[in-house]
Scaffold this active site. Structure first.
Site, PDB file in Angstrom:
ATOM      1  N   LYS A   1       0.839  -1.210   0.000  1.00  0.00           N
ATOM      2  CA  LYS A   1       0.000   0.000   0.000  1.00  0.00           C
ATOM      3  C   LYS A   1       0.872   1.258   0.000  1.00  0.00           C
ATOM      4  O   LYS A   1       0.651   2.181  -0.778  1.00  0.00           O
ATOM      5  CB  LYS A   1      -0.884   0.029   1.246  1.00  0.00           C
ATOM      6  CG  LYS A   1      -1.553   1.378   1.480  1.00  0.00           C
ATOM      7  CD  LYS A   1      -2.409   1.445   2.718  1.00  0.00           C
ATOM      8  CE  LYS A   1      -1.658   1.735   3.968  1.00  0.00           C
ATOM      9  NZ  LYS A   1      -1.381   3.170   4.233  1.00  0.00           N
ATOM     10  N   ASN A   2       1.907   1.268   0.823  1.00  0.00           N
ATOM     11  CA  ASN A   2       2.696   2.491   1.000  1.00  0.00           C
ATOM     12  C   ASN A   2       3.731   2.689  -0.085  1.00  0.00           C
ATOM     13  O   ASN A   2       4.471   3.686  -0.062  1.00  0.00           O
ATOM     14  CB  ASN A   2       3.318   2.520   2.394  1.00  0.00           C
ATOM     15  CG  ASN A   2       2.244   2.745   3.457  1.00  0.00           C
ATOM     16  OD1 ASN A   2       1.108   3.100   3.130  1.00  0.00           O
ATOM     17  ND2 ASN A   2       2.580   2.486   4.699  1.00  0.00           N
TER      18      ASN A   2
ATOM     19  N   CYS B   1      -4.878  12.329  12.843  1.00  0.00           N
ATOM     20  CA  CYS B   1      -5.632  11.073  12.831  1.00  0.00           C
ATOM     21  C   CYS B   1      -5.434  10.437  14.208  1.00  0.00           C
ATOM     22  O   CYS B   1      -4.792  11.006  15.092  1.00  0.00           O
ATOM     23  CB  CYS B   1      -5.138  10.157  11.720  1.00  0.00           C
ATOM     24  SG  CYS B   1      -3.512   9.496  12.024  1.00  0.00           S
TER      25      CYS B   1
ATOM     26  N   ARG C   1       0.292  14.370  12.972  1.00  0.00           N
ATOM     27  CA  ARG C   1       0.699  14.172  11.577  1.00  0.00           C
ATOM     28  C   ARG C   1       0.976  15.477  10.834  1.00  0.00           C
ATOM     29  O   ARG C   1       0.416  15.750   9.786  1.00  0.00           O
ATOM     30  CB  ARG C   1      -0.345  13.350  10.832  1.00  0.00           C
ATOM     31  CG  ARG C   1      -0.865  12.107  11.500  1.00  0.00           C
ATOM     32  CD  ARG C   1       0.163  11.004  11.642  1.00  0.00           C
ATOM     33  NE  ARG C   1       0.665  10.466  10.424  1.00  0.00           N
ATOM     34  CZ  ARG C   1       0.077   9.465   9.732  1.00  0.00           C
ATOM     35  NH1 ARG C   1      -1.052   8.970  10.176  1.00  0.00           N
ATOM     36  NH2 ARG C   1       0.617   9.027   8.614  1.00  0.00           N
TER      37      ARG C   1
ATOM     38  N   ASP D   1       4.523   0.434  11.968  1.00  0.00           N
ATOM     39  CA  ASP D   1       3.294  -0.129  11.405  1.00  0.00           C
ATOM     40  C   ASP D   1       3.074  -1.579  11.806  1.00  0.00           C
ATOM     41  O   ASP D   1       2.035  -2.153  11.490  1.00  0.00           O
ATOM     42  CB  ASP D   1       3.290  -0.012   9.876  1.00  0.00           C
ATOM     43  CG  ASP D   1       3.169   1.428   9.433  1.00  0.00           C
ATOM     44  OD1 ASP D   1       3.400   1.697   8.245  1.00  0.00           O
ATOM     45  OD2 ASP D   1       2.881   2.291  10.280  1.00  0.00           O
TER      46      ASP D   1
ATOM     47  N   ARG E   1      -8.526  -0.258   4.487  1.00  0.00           N
ATOM     48  CA  ARG E   1      -7.674   0.743   3.850  1.00  0.00           C
ATOM     49  C   ARG E   1      -6.333   0.136   3.469  1.00  0.00           C
ATOM     50  O   ARG E   1      -5.698   0.576   2.519  1.00  0.00           O
ATOM     51  CB  ARG E   1      -7.450   1.930   4.808  1.00  0.00           C
ATOM     52  CG  ARG E   1      -8.711   2.743   5.086  1.00  0.00           C
ATOM     53  CD  ARG E   1      -8.376   3.979   5.877  1.00  0.00           C
ATOM     54  NE  ARG E   1      -7.215   4.636   5.278  1.00  0.00           N
ATOM     55  CZ  ARG E   1      -6.363   5.394   5.961  1.00  0.00           C
ATOM     56  NH1 ARG E   1      -6.549   5.598   7.240  1.00  0.00           N
ATOM     57  NH2 ARG E   1      -5.337   5.965   5.365  1.00  0.00           N
TER      58      ARG E   1
END
Ligand code: EPZ
Length: 419
Positions: free
Chosen positions: A22-23, A116, A121, A304, A396
């Site tokens: 994803k990243n 978030c 952030r 993560d 997500r």
């Protein structure tokens, strides 16, 4: 609203293929804005965040065509330079269009992403870097309004090795005048993967994957094809699922070098981790013992995977300390683990975890992407049924996780809840 209903107690075993990262996908898709020529990106995961990025690019003038996991993109002309709040608020990584828009058109109006669950952030390092390159940056009505006739490379030291900040500045520098040197750049594999794609497009980048990037601007970039790297965080989550259920799982199609920290920590805990080519086999049986982790920029232990590793620690023998150094409030999963019987004491950036014999199933609430993954892992081992609400957080960043875990023998079902 959808939830995962998990009946705990099954050990999981078998083989599963890693998806694209994803990243890596988000910056790679954004980078196609830098050229008017066609690009194709391979191994694109089917995720909510990827769909959001595709919608954003379409709004900016990109044609996007997906053929399975290969996505063809072309932006002959940028038809809008605005990333609207309603898109950015659902996906902070929308900020990754800022650098490319500024480099390609000389202007950009991008909604501030806002905070978030895991922290404020800020994007100050992105903006300060672009300003050093000659951009005029204003904050107006919740938007970053940036203008630059022509960006110019400079020598920049990043106070923190920000991942998307490094990506934004690297993309902007590919079309700038002169040479950009970024010191203390992020070294995450996703940054290197983006650099590899940009180089294929004709960019001149040295030091990709290290903390010192040297980018010599070129007049234009061409289209290119690039198949992205596998998702090290998804792989790590599956490895931890094997460990927490005392199972035996092989994940294939990955880069073991991206997971060195987790491999070592799992071995320290007493799991057996075998690396063969592009696959990793994780086995565990009997009691595992607590180890301590400290999240750090790559190649340190990835933030993560912190929530997921903590889930394992709640059922290992002894006491371990989880130190979160990247984000200021990335412990929202702790209260939810406690509802399942976990013994965790918070002291600032440290969580002191005392392992228990087991967890008990409960109704819990996902608060962010990786916390929800941790709750799923806790549910796999908990006694009885666990209901993980707000599973949209998980969608997500994980493609059909319930199917992958189900194929390995877990009892996980996606259910629709009222309210
Ligand atoms: C990327 O976020 C990832 N997201 C995050 O993954 C990941 O947790 C994070 O890097 C760290 O590895 C994407 O790649 C889309 P940062 P990013 O800028 O770039 C501070 C997931 O679960 N900071 O490296 O936003 C910031 O406050 C997500 O997939 C500043 O102070 O992270 C934070 O404490 C979550 N000023 C730290 O740096 C800035 O200008 C790390 O942020 C920028 C960042």
């Amino acid at each position: 609203m959808e939830a995962f209903r998990i009946r705990g107690g099954n050990t999981i075993s078998g083989e599963v293929q890693a998806d694209g990262a994803k990243n890596a996908a988000l910056p790679l898709l954004a980078a196609t804005l830098l050229t008017g020529q066609p690009c194709t990106i391979g191994r694109v995961p089917d995720l909510a965040d990827v769909r959001t990025m595709r919608s954003l690019l379409t709004a900016l003038g990109t044609t996007v065509e997906a053929n399975g996991a290969t996505v063809a993109l072309q932006t002959p002309n940028i038809t809008s330079t605005e990333a609207p709040y309603d898109l950015v608020k659902t996906m902070r990584a929308s900020i990754l269009v800022l650098g490319p828009l500024l480099a390609r058109t000389g202007e950009a109006r991008v909604s501030l992403p806002g905070g978030c669950a895991i922290g404020a952030r800020p994007i100050s390092l992105h903006l300060e870097g672009l300003a050093r390159m000659g951009a005029e940056i204003k904050i107006e009505h919740g938007y970053v309004v940036a203008k630059a006739k022509k960006l110019t490379g400079c020598r920049l030291y990043l106070d923190f090795p920000t991942v998307t900040g490094t990506m934004n500045l690297m993309m902007a520098a590919t079309l700038a005048d002169g040479v950009m040197i970024i010191e203390n750049a992020a070294c995450e594999p996703e940054v290197k993967d983006l650099a590899d794609f940009l180089i294929r497009m004709g960019a001149r980048i040295d030091g990709a994957g290290t903390d010192r990037l040297v980018i010599e601007g070129v007049p234009a970039l061409s289209g290119a094809h690039h198949a992205m790297i596998p998702d090290r965080i998804e792989v790590g989550t599956l490895m931890l699922a094997a460990a927490i259920t005392r199972g035996d799982v092989t994940v294939t199609g990955l880069h073991p070098a991206h997971l060195e920290a987790l491999i070592q920590k799992l071995r320290e805990a007493g799991a057996t981790v075998d690396v063969t080519g592009d696959s990793i086999r994780t086995r565990a049986s009997g009691k595992l013992h607590a180890v301590s982790i400290r999240t750090l920029p790559h190649p340190g232990f990835p933030t993560d995977l912190q929530a997921q590793f903590m889930a394992l620690m709640t059922v290992t023998e002894g006491m371990g300390i989880v130190t979160e150094t990247i984000f200021e409030s990335r412990f929202t999963h702790v209260a939810e683990y406690a509802r399942m019987g976990a013994n965790i004491r918070l002291e600032g950036q440290n969580a002191i975890v005392t392992g228990m014999d087991g967890l008990s199933g409960a109704e819990v609430m996902a608060t962010d992407l990786r916390a929800s993954a941790g709750l799923v892992l806790a549910g796999l081992v908990a006694d009885g049924e666990t209901l993980v609400r707000r599973i949209y957080h998980l969608d997500r960043g994980y493609e059909k996780l319930e199917q992958k875990l189900g194929s390995l023998g877990a009892d996980v079902a996606r259910v629709t809840m009222a309210g």
